[in-house]
Motif scaffolding. Structure first.
Motif, PDB file in Angstrom:
ATOM      1  N   LEU A 102       0.268   0.752  -4.859  1.00 51.18           N
ATOM      2  CA  LEU A 102      -0.715   0.090  -3.917  1.00 51.18           C
ATOM      3  C   LEU A 102       0.020  -1.057  -3.180  1.00 51.18           C
TER       4      LEU A 102
ATOM      5  N   THR B 119      -6.963   6.370  -5.550  1.00 52.95           N
ATOM      6  CA  THR B 119      -6.105   5.367  -5.249  1.00 52.95           C
ATOM      7  C   THR B 119      -5.839   4.303  -6.473  1.00 52.95           C
TER       8      THR B 119
ATOM      9  N   ASN C 282       0.086  -3.874  -0.641  1.00 53.65           N
ATOM     10  CA  ASN C 282      -0.775  -4.784  -0.180  1.00 53.65           C
ATOM     11  C   ASN C 282      -0.392  -5.740   0.451  1.00 53.65           C
TER      12      ASN C 282
ATOM     13  N   ALA D 215      -3.607   2.448   1.281  1.00 53.84           N
ATOM     14  CA  ALA D 215      -3.279   2.978   0.294  1.00 53.84           C
ATOM     15  C   ALA D 215      -4.346   3.790  -0.003  1.00 53.84           C
TER      16      ALA D 215
END
Length: 321
Positions: A151, A98, A153, A122
């Motif tokens: 990623l 990740t 978020n 993610a």
């Protein structure tokens, strides 16, 4: 939505805190106007990965949170009782790839008027990274794939256009995805969204005809107008000088907001002109705050304990109007 800092940054924070505590005793509370009546309303289990990353509020005093390391979505009752609603699949490699994190991250969450939850996951793998949906009483399902080398978020929902906006902290991109799912569109790749080494675009909100975002590395709050055809307008920096900034919430119809500063372990009040002041600190119970929300006059602040490694919690405060 913020995460572990570099070891050097963590060391600097720890040393600064130690020096400050050695010089003077800590006050009973550091809360400042317009906040008052601060209390810890819920404690979470750090050993089980219950590090709250983001929050969405619902009627009746309930809050829905994502647990960053737990791969979970949970409901927190007004009494502080935690009920796990879903645990997401573990990636085959455990999530070690990740980006920026090295573990599968459950991140932004929003709630639609019908109770449907949308949230981000993610994993560094193409089969799981993306936007997930869970209808009331249902099971989580991925409705849009996002790049495995990114990623996802921060997450925001424009209920009027049925559009989800996703902040990618590694790729420096804001994506759009229909609430029905499908192929994401790169809505903005402005350089102001980019990381300078760890995480860039982070918190995300829709407010007064624009998408607002934070940049954790650059310590900025950004505003991107939504044009009539839905495209992104020119990006504007509305505040700066706040490294470690994560999620935020507007205090009303204007542009004043409260922001969670993860690394500095503070909540800041940011004025429309970009000036800002600290209104909550670790003295009030903050443990690396990651997300913040507002219902009526009640402010919800969630802390993950990323660096303190202590007492991830939910703090409530009164907003004096």
């Amino acid at each position: 939505m913020s995460k572990k800092l570099s070891m050097s940054a963590v060391a600097a924070v720890v040393l600064a805190a130690a020096a400050a505590s050695a010089l003077s005793p800590a006050p009973a509370s550091a809360v400042s106007a317009p906040l008052s009546s601060v209390r810890i309303a819920a404690h979470f289990d750090l050993a089980r990965g219950q590090m709250p990353e983001n929050v969405a509020l619902a009627p009746g005093g309930r809050a829905y949170v994502t647990f960053a390391k737990g791969r979970q979505v949970a409901e927190v009752s007004p009494r502080g009782t935690v009920r796990i609603l879903a645990t997401l699949p573990r990636p085959a490699d455990g999530g070690v790839h990740t980006p920026a994190m090295g573990f599968p991250l459950t991140a932004g969450i929003v709630r639609a008027h019908d109770g449907t939850l949308y949230f981000l996951y993610a994993t560094g793998t193409a089969d799981l990274t993306g936007v997930w949906r869970m209808r009331p009483g249902g099971r989580p399902e991925r409705i849009a794939a996002l790049p495995a080398d990114g990623l996802p978020n921060g997450l925001a929902l424009d209920a009027r256009t049925h559009t989800l906006y996703v902040a990618d902290s590694v790729l420096g991109t804001i994506w759009t995805v229909p609430t029905t799912g499908g192929t994401p569109t790169a809505w903005s790749t402005a350089p102001e969204l980019a990381s300078t080494g760890f995480l860039g675009a982070n918190g995300l909100k829709i407010h007064n005809g624009a998408v607002w975002a934070t940049n954790l590395d650059q310590g900025t709050i950004l505003r991107i107008p939504v044009l009539r055809d839905g495209r992104a307008g020119g990006i504007q920096t509305r505040a700066s000088g706040m490294p470690g900034i994560d999620d935020f919430v507007f205090t009303g119809r204007g542009d004043r907001l409260l922001a969670a500063l993860d690394g500095p372990n503070e909540v800041a009040l940011v004025q429309p002109d970009g000036s800002h002041s600290t209104v909550l600190t670790s003295v009030d119970g903050l443990q690396n705050p990651t997300s913040i929300a507002l219902r009526g006059d009640t402010v919800y602040v969630l802390s993950a304990g990323w660096n303190t490694a202590e007492d991830p919690n939910l703090i409530l405060a009164h907003l004096d109007r």
